[in-house]
Scaffold this active site. Structure first.
Site, mmCIF file in Angstrom:
data_model
loop_
_atom_site.group_PDB
_atom_site.id
_atom_site.type_symbol
_atom_site.label_atom_id
_atom_site.label_comp_id
_atom_site.label_asym_id
_atom_site.label_seq_id
_atom_site.Cartn_x
_atom_site.Cartn_y
_atom_site.Cartn_z
ATOM 1 C CG HIS A 75 -63.260 -50.669 -19.012
ATOM 2 N ND1 HIS A 75 -63.946 -50.023 -20.033
ATOM 3 C CD2 HIS A 75 -64.178 -50.906 -18.048
ATOM 4 C CE1 HIS A 75 -65.214 -49.888 -19.697
ATOM 5 N NE2 HIS A 75 -65.388 -50.410 -18.486
ATOM 6 C CG ASN A 76 -62.881 -48.753 -23.701
ATOM 7 O OD1 ASN A 76 -63.182 -48.662 -22.515
ATOM 8 N ND2 ASN A 76 -63.052 -47.758 -24.535
ATOM 9 C CD GLU A 93 -67.165 -50.561 -23.628
ATOM 10 O OE1 GLU A 93 -66.774 -49.991 -22.599
ATOM 11 O OE2 GLU A 93 -67.380 -49.937 -24.689
ATOM 12 C CE LYS A 100 -62.788 -46.348 -20.430
ATOM 13 N NZ LYS A 100 -62.997 -45.663 -21.629
ATOM 14 C CB SER A 143 -65.156 -46.452 -17.696
ATOM 15 O OG SER A 143 -66.157 -47.260 -18.277
HETATM 16 C C1 6PG Z 1 -66.679 -46.192 -21.347
HETATM 17 C C2 6PG Z 1 -66.702 -46.559 -22.821
HETATM 18 C C3 6PG Z 1 -66.341 -45.419 -23.697
HETATM 19 C C4 6PG Z 1 -66.312 -45.717 -25.197
HETATM 20 C C5 6PG Z 1 -67.548 -46.280 -25.757
HETATM 21 C C6 6PG Z 1 -67.565 -46.390 -27.260
HETATM 22 O O1 6PG Z 1 -65.948 -46.863 -20.644
HETATM 23 O O2 6PG Z 1 -67.392 -45.282 -20.935
HETATM 24 O O3 6PG Z 1 -65.765 -47.565 -23.034
HETATM 25 O O4 6PG Z 1 -65.046 -44.999 -23.304
HETATM 26 O O5 6PG Z 1 -66.096 -44.528 -25.836
HETATM 27 O O6 6PG Z 1 -67.822 -47.507 -25.209
HETATM 28 O O7 6PG Z 1 -66.554 -47.193 -27.747
HETATM 29 P P1 6PG Z 1 -66.655 -47.729 -29.236
HETATM 30 O O8 6PG Z 1 -67.185 -46.621 -30.083
HETATM 31 O O9 6PG Z 1 -65.247 -48.088 -29.639
HETATM 32 O O10 6PG Z 1 -67.581 -48.886 -29.196
#
Ligand code: 6PG
Length: 486
Positions: A188-189, A192, A185, A130
């Protein structure tokens, strides 16, 4: 230059290239391969020129250029390309060689691959990476999981190239077996997504219900970033709010179409929550909010038909802004509580024996959700490694006690002002339902039993005993033989 490389990276899109440059800058020799050799050459003669990078034109050459055991990091698109590349590499690998998938693979694919390759004595690792392109170049948060025998041989490289938390600790540690690294991970997303949705909702409330000019709003977010909300996403939000388009002089944000994209990891998190029966509703709402945003034409049509109330401005704008800040903090705690609840359920389901506090620590630097707040989460799990819900920890319980009223006020103001706050609302519903000793689920059970004889448990009998009532006095006494009460 060494004639054998310490590690290889296969897949030279931006993330792959940046990881190579990061590894090389820390003293490692890196062999590189890309499906199209032109890209490998362009990289070797461009950003990689004069560096300890060994280009390979075939997978056979790539494998030949590596120290034993081979360490090969796959940086290709999740899904079929990973299986294809593994298939191409396999004939050139030996027992004990290590394959690391650094893409956003679905954890169940990683479980399958780890199991298949384990039978061939190839050590498979699914590593969450990430931090985006910048993170890959300067230090990502790395979440490796899989065959534990791979950890010792990759540990030094991984911990050296990873981001460092403010206290200097590498944001990388071994997560657990098979797909656990990729699960972490994915989670985490998912978090996010909810973090981003809640920040967007806070901004939307302020711009509609207060009359702060854009610069003042940017200042406000900057100030919030010096509070409990301190985080990377908060930091970039204030920068985004200030950015002007050189062509038009308008704020760039005002020029961006309000239709959010997604690549699927948030959706996977919501799906996993449903699979495991965990109420990660705020994370799921954040995914649905993106889906709804993408229905732009429908929204525009509906805006001409469906009425709402007039939007009154807040009376005390500064006071309202502070309520929104507190509401954001409360909602964030609820969303993280859901995330860790899901993580705990997955750890139990798959026997991963995860260390939740260590995972929080790995997210303190390098990754997208990095935040001061994660130190408090670490402390909560250090005090109780099997904490059922983050909201039960005394620190977070107290924080929620102080902030829940603001979340309530803000959700109520939003509802009365036609401003949709799906993540805030869902966080509040989660908070209230989670602390409710008596939910209306008894009526749901009664209806299920009435129309389908699905049976129910009683408050005055021990758990596990099931009863059926002839609700409509139809003379039916038989309960369904299957117990659907799960
Ligand atoms: C990271 C991000 C990455 C992800 C983008 C886009 O941890 O660096 O999570 O892995 O690809 O955030 O995600 P979306 O296109 O689904 O918003």
């Amino acid at each position: 230059m060494k004639n054998k490389a310490d590690i290889a990276v296969a897949g030279l899109a931006v993330m792959g290239e940046n990881l190579v440059l990061n590894m090389e800058s820390k003293g490692f020799t890196v062999a590189v391969y890309n499906r199209t050799y032109a890209r490998t050459e362009a990289f070797a003669n461009g950003r990689g020129k004069g560096k300890n990078i060994l280009p390979a034109s075939t997978v056979a050459e790539l494998c030949d250029r590596l120290e034993r055991p081979r360490r090969i990091m796959l940086m290709v698109k999740a899904g079929a390309p990973v299986d294809e590349l593994i298939g191409q590499l396999l004939p050139h690998l030996e027992q004990g060689d290590i394959l690391i998938d650094g893409g956003n693979s679905f954890f169940k694919d990683t479980m399958r691959r780890a199991s298949e390759l384990g039978k061939k004595e190839i050590l498979y690792v699914g590593a969450g990476v990430s931090g985006g392109e910048e993170g890959a170049l300067h230090g990502p948060s790395l979440m490796p999981g899989g065959d534990i025998r791979a950890w010792e041989p990759i540990r030094t490289i991984f911990r050296t190239i990873s981001a460092k938390a403010p206290d200097g600790t590498p944001c990388c540690d071994w997560i657990g077996p098979d797909g656990s690294g990729h699960f972490v991970k994915m989670l985490h997303n998912g978090i996010e997504y909810s973090d981003m949705q809640m920040i967007a909702e806070a901004w939307n409330l302020l711009r509609h219900l207060c009359s702060f000019p854009p610069e003042a709003l940017a200042d406000l977010f900057e100030a919030w970033n010096r509070t409990e909300l301190e985080s990377y996403l908060m930091e970039i939000t204030s920068a985004i709010l200030r950015k002007k388009d050189p062509g038009t002089g308008a704020y760039v944000l005002d020029l961006i179409l309000d239709s959010a994209g997604q690549k699927g990891t948030g959706k996977w998190t919501a799906e996993c929550a449903l699979d495991l029966g965990m109420p990660a509703a705020t994370i799921a709402e954040a995914v649905f909010a993106r889906c709804l945003s993408a229905l732009r034409e429908e929204r525009l049509a509906a805006s001409k038909i469906l009425p709402g109330p007039a939007v009154p401005k807040a009376q005390d704008e500064k006071g309202f802004a502070e309520s929104v800040r507190r509401a954001l903090y409360a909602a964030k705690i609820c969303a993280y509580a859901q995330g860790f609840q899901l993580l705990r359920a997955a750890s139990r389901e798959y026997n991963w024996n995860l260390n939740y506090g260590d995972i929080a620590l790995m997210w303190r630097g390098g990754c997208i959700i990095r935040a001061k707040f994660l130190d408090d989460i670490k402390r909560a799990f250090a005090a109780n490694g099997d904490l059922a819900n983050l909201m039960f920890d005394p620190f977070f319980a107290d924080a929620l006690a102080k902030a829940q009223e603001s979340l309530r006020k803000v959700v109520a103001s939003a509802a009365m002002s036609e401003i949709a706050v799906p993540a805030f609302s869902s966080a509040l519903a989660y908070y209230d339902a989670s602390r409710s000793g008596r939910l209306p689920a008894n009526l749901i059970q009664a209806m299920r039993d009435c129309f389908g004889a699905h049976t129910y448990e009683r408050v005055d009998r021990k758990r596990g005993e099931f009863f059926h009532t002839d609700w409509m006095d139809s003379g039916s006494v038989s309960a369904t033989s299957t117990n659907y009460n799960r």
